[in-house]
Write an enzyme that holds these catalytic residues in place. Structure first.
Site, PDB file in Angstrom:
ATOM      1  N   GLU A   1     -29.615   0.291  30.681  1.00 30.42           N
ATOM      2  CA  GLU A   1     -28.885   0.742  29.510  1.00 30.42           C
ATOM      3  C   GLU A   1     -27.484   0.124  29.418  1.00 30.42           C
ATOM      4  OE1 GLU A   1     -28.498   4.940  29.205  1.00 30.42           O
ATOM      5  OE2 GLU A   1     -27.608   4.788  27.210  1.00 30.42           O
ATOM      6  N   ASP A   2     -26.819   0.024  30.566  1.00 29.18           N
ATOM      7  CA  ASP A   2     -25.401  -0.344  30.519  1.00 29.18           C
ATOM      8  C   ASP A   2     -25.081  -1.763  30.966  1.00 29.18           C
ATOM      9  OD1 ASP A   2     -25.008   2.224  29.718  1.00 29.18           O
ATOM     10  OD2 ASP A   2     -24.367   2.971  31.679  1.00 29.18           O
TER      11      ASP A   2
END
Ligand code: MN
Length: 737
Positions: free
Chosen positions: A91-92
């Protein structure tokens, strides 16, 4: 900016990682596994290397902590540890699911993908929780580890919530209370559920939380002494019988004490001694059930039990896997004490949830878990229509305790507490439900609405002529029964509506009105129905009386409302509007709203009646502008987590020219002149404007209710303090509505 010792930081990270490994001592420890975990750590550390958390520490501390929770507090194994370390990478950071698959394998890739997907739906700023909740549960059918790692993630975020912005804190805390705590409960993760609830409370009600925490500390010694005294004869006897055991006193969680205090409106002193005594048996014999009953027998030799409060979840575990034998006995001081009896294995499962089952392979837990997954899946598949309805039904099922009842053949059905005979019928089979006439419970004839109790044997009586009725909805509580009744009623409604249409067509013909949409829309508007189906249905049932058609006029073969009708409708709306606005205009200056802290128009919510000084937020309603609620309003959790995107910041500005309407209640001992003293204080001494006052007296006790205008919370608190000093007054409290 203070200088950061990077070398020291590196060592701290390594130490945290090693601590996590030590906590995972139960996980497989072959070289291959060790290598996999180390690789996951290296990949995550590299991917997050330039990022820091809000608190300033390197980001990698977070995935390490989540992995540690998974291992230590949920009892998960190596795969979960690997995935927890990697949970935020896709996600990051630059890492992709394909990278994970290439380095670790397809199982890990699927779990990380699930975690990334949930983040997308759960943590988005625009969050429609009910929809999300459904999606979260859908992922359960894929791999339940996704949910467990997500819970660990949320737990760590709640533990470190202090460094977030206040409005974010509130949103996260209410989401946690609304979604994650019930999920943890349903999964049997009792310790995590309690901690999530306590952390949320600490965030939304910091003062209440702190005062309970302090009070618990102060009263700890008293409780300990009581427990020692109470346990001592039991201890001696069990030792003599060769039972290995541990006795613990468990006080209630701060959140549940708070709930009791608020719901029952009682002070801490009346709930602080609510605790259970737990006896955990350590013998390694196979017959756990016999052991539990043996201990029960010893306990009740010393203290007499309340038979109504015996709970045997050893013979029939709860659906979330909980096993324990509970009894409530009378202590020598005349107080009821709950005693929980269970083996070490049962205790592990009760605290850590079903994941602990994996440690005890011979346990019956795995199949229980499958049963639960099956129920969830069924709920989701049956679901049609409104997600919020679904949410409400499902939450009911999540929170309430369960009962179990039996068919005549002895098949067991788990139902939520409060379920009726009709719920039971639908649990047996849809057709049994739809044709249900009545039931025999323990051989006695009862109506469909009869509420079942645990252990009831239920025989359902059916008739081929029976069909679901509208009022059935009022006495079923299971989602399954509701959904089936609703869908069957819809079919019925279509049939009835067809008759209505025929009636209407005939009437139109008689009045020489063309059967056209324009005319139908006029009727819908006039009778306030939302669809053709509803219109036809109401015509057929007689709820809509066609003699009213005289109130319309026919122009060029099309129905037109006469002037009089239109007038009546508008004046009705006008009345409602004017009735709703009685706020003084000067108030509009007192609040700053939104990210830019502007002075916008608003109204105060009637459910919690905020006044200046209260911590508040704004809620953008669909038709009524911005409403201001207190942060601890009973509707706040629901609003913030369901409609986070409609919640806006709001802050009071100091303005002594403004007056807010607040209510207080006063209780005391009736005495001539006391009312006079009270009103004196209110109007003379403090120069407050009173709007209404009423007193009732009964058997020497009076209860008063006063509405008055104050500037802010400080003003109100001062006033309450002064009123408490009046002789004869025993209690003064703020009333929100
Ligand atoms: Mn995370």
């Amino acid at each position: 900016m203070p200088e950061i010792d990077l070398e020291q930081e590196k060592q701290d990270i390594l130490a945290a990682y090693k601590g996590m490994l030590r906590a995972a001592k139960h996980a497989k420890k072959d070289t291959e596994t060790k290598k996999r975990i180390k690789t996951a750590f290296d990949v995550a550390a590299e991917a997050h290397k330039d990022v820091r958390r809000k608190s300033g520490e390197p980001y990698i501390f977070h995935p390490i902590a989540v992995a540690r929770i998974c291992a230590e507090e949920i009892g998960l194994g190596a795969t979960s540890i690997v995935c927890a370390l990697l949970h935020d990478t896709v996600e990051d950071t630059e890492i992709t699911v394909e990278d994970i698959e290439r380095i670790f394998g397809s199982k890990e890739a699927r779990i990380i993908e699930g975690l990334t997907k949930i983040s997308g739906v759960v943590d988005a700023t625009v969050s429609l929780q009910a929809e999300n909740f459904k999606k979260v549960l859908l992922t359960l059918s894929e791999d339940v580890r996704v949910i467990l790692i997500k819970l660990a993630d949320r737990l760590h975020n709640m533990r470190t919530i202090g460094s977030m912005r206040r409005d974010k804190q509130l949103k996260i805390a209410s989401e946690t209370l609304f979604l994650y705590a019930p999920l943890a409960h349903r999964l049997g993760l009792h310790a995590i559920k309690s901690e999530l609830e306590d952390l949320s409370l600490k965030c939304t009600e910091p003062e209440g939380f702190e005062s309970i925490q302090n009070n618990l500390k102060k009263t700890e010694e008293v409780r300990k002494r009581f427990i020692r005294k109470f346990s001592s004869p039991i201890k001696k006897e069990l030792e003599a019988k060769g039972v290995k055991f541990e006795i613990k006193g468990r006080s209630k969680s701060i959140h549940s004490i708070w709930n009791k205090m608020v719901k029952k409106d009682v002070p801490f002193e009346e709930v602080f001694d609510l605790f259970a005594i737990r006896i955990i048996i350590d013998n390694e014999e196979l017959d756990e059930k016999a052991l539990c009953w043996q201990v029960y027998s010893v306990v009740t030799d010393f203290y007499s039990p309340n038979i109504d409060r015996l709970r045997d979840w050893v013979s029939v575990p709860k659906a979330n896997g909980y096993e324990s034998l509970h009894t409530t006995v009378m202590s020598p001081t005349g107080k009821w004490v709950e005693v929980q009896i269970r083996t070490r294995r049962m205790d592990d499962i009760a605290e850590k949830g079903f994941a602990a089952h994996w440690k005890y392979k011979e346990g019956k837990g795995e199949s229980q878990f499958d049963v639960w997954i099956g129920q969830v899946r069924e709920l989701l598949e049956n679901q049609e229509g409104n997600a919020l309805d679904f949410m409400d039904d499902f939450k009911l099922n999540l929170y309430s305790d369960e009962i179990f009842a039996f068919t005549p053949n002895g098949d067991m059905k788990n139902l939520p507490n409060g379920a009726s005979a009709l719920d039971f019928a639908f649990a047996v089979h849809t057709q049994v439900g739809e044709k249900c006439l009545g039931a025999k419970v323990n051989s006695k004839l009862v109506p469909l609405s009869h509420v079942l109790r645990s252990g009831d044997q239920v025989e359902i009586l059916t008739s081929q002529k029976q069909r679901p009725k509208e009022d059935w909805l009022s006495f079923v509580i299971t989602h399954r029964a509701k959904a089936k009744i609703k869908s069957s009623l819809k079919d019925d409604k279509r049939e009835v509506a067809a008759e209505g249409r025929a009636i209407l067509e005939k009437e139109f013909k008689r009045l020489k009105i063309a059967y056209e949409n324009i005319s139908l829309r006029q009727l819908q508007k006039y009778y306030k129905v939302l669809s053709d189906l509803d219109l036809y249905y109401k015509v057929a049932t007689g709820d809509i009386n066609l003699t009213h058609l005289k109130g319309f006029e026919v122009k060029k073969g099309v129905l037109q409302p006469k002037k009089t009708i239109r007038k009546r409708v508008t004046s009705y709306i006008g009345q409602r509007r004017s009735g709703a606005t009685d706020k003084p205009a000067s108030k509009k200056q007192a609040l700053l709203i939104g990210d830019n802290m502007e002075k916008l128009d608003y109204t105060l919510a009637v459910c919690c009646n905020p006044i200046s000084g209260d911590e508040v937020f704004g809620f953008v309603t669909i038709s009524d502008g911005i409403k201001i609620h207190k942060v601890n309003c009973s509707n706040a959790t629901q609003l913030m987590s369901n409609y986070a995107y409609r919640v806006i910041k709001a802050r009071w500005v100091d303005d002594k020219n403004i007056a807010f309407l607040a209510g207080i209640s006063i209780t005391g001992i009736d005495d001539m002149g006391i009312v006079n003293n009270i009103t004196q204080i209110i109007s003379n001494e403090l120069n407050v404007n009173m709007r209404s006052i009423s007193f009732e007296s009964d058997d020497g006790i009076f209860e008063g209710s006063v509405k008055l205008y104050v500037h802010d919370t400080v003003h109100l608190t001062d006033l309450i303090a002064n009123l408490k000093k009046v002789q004869g007054v025993t209690k003064v409290e703020r009333r929100d509505n």
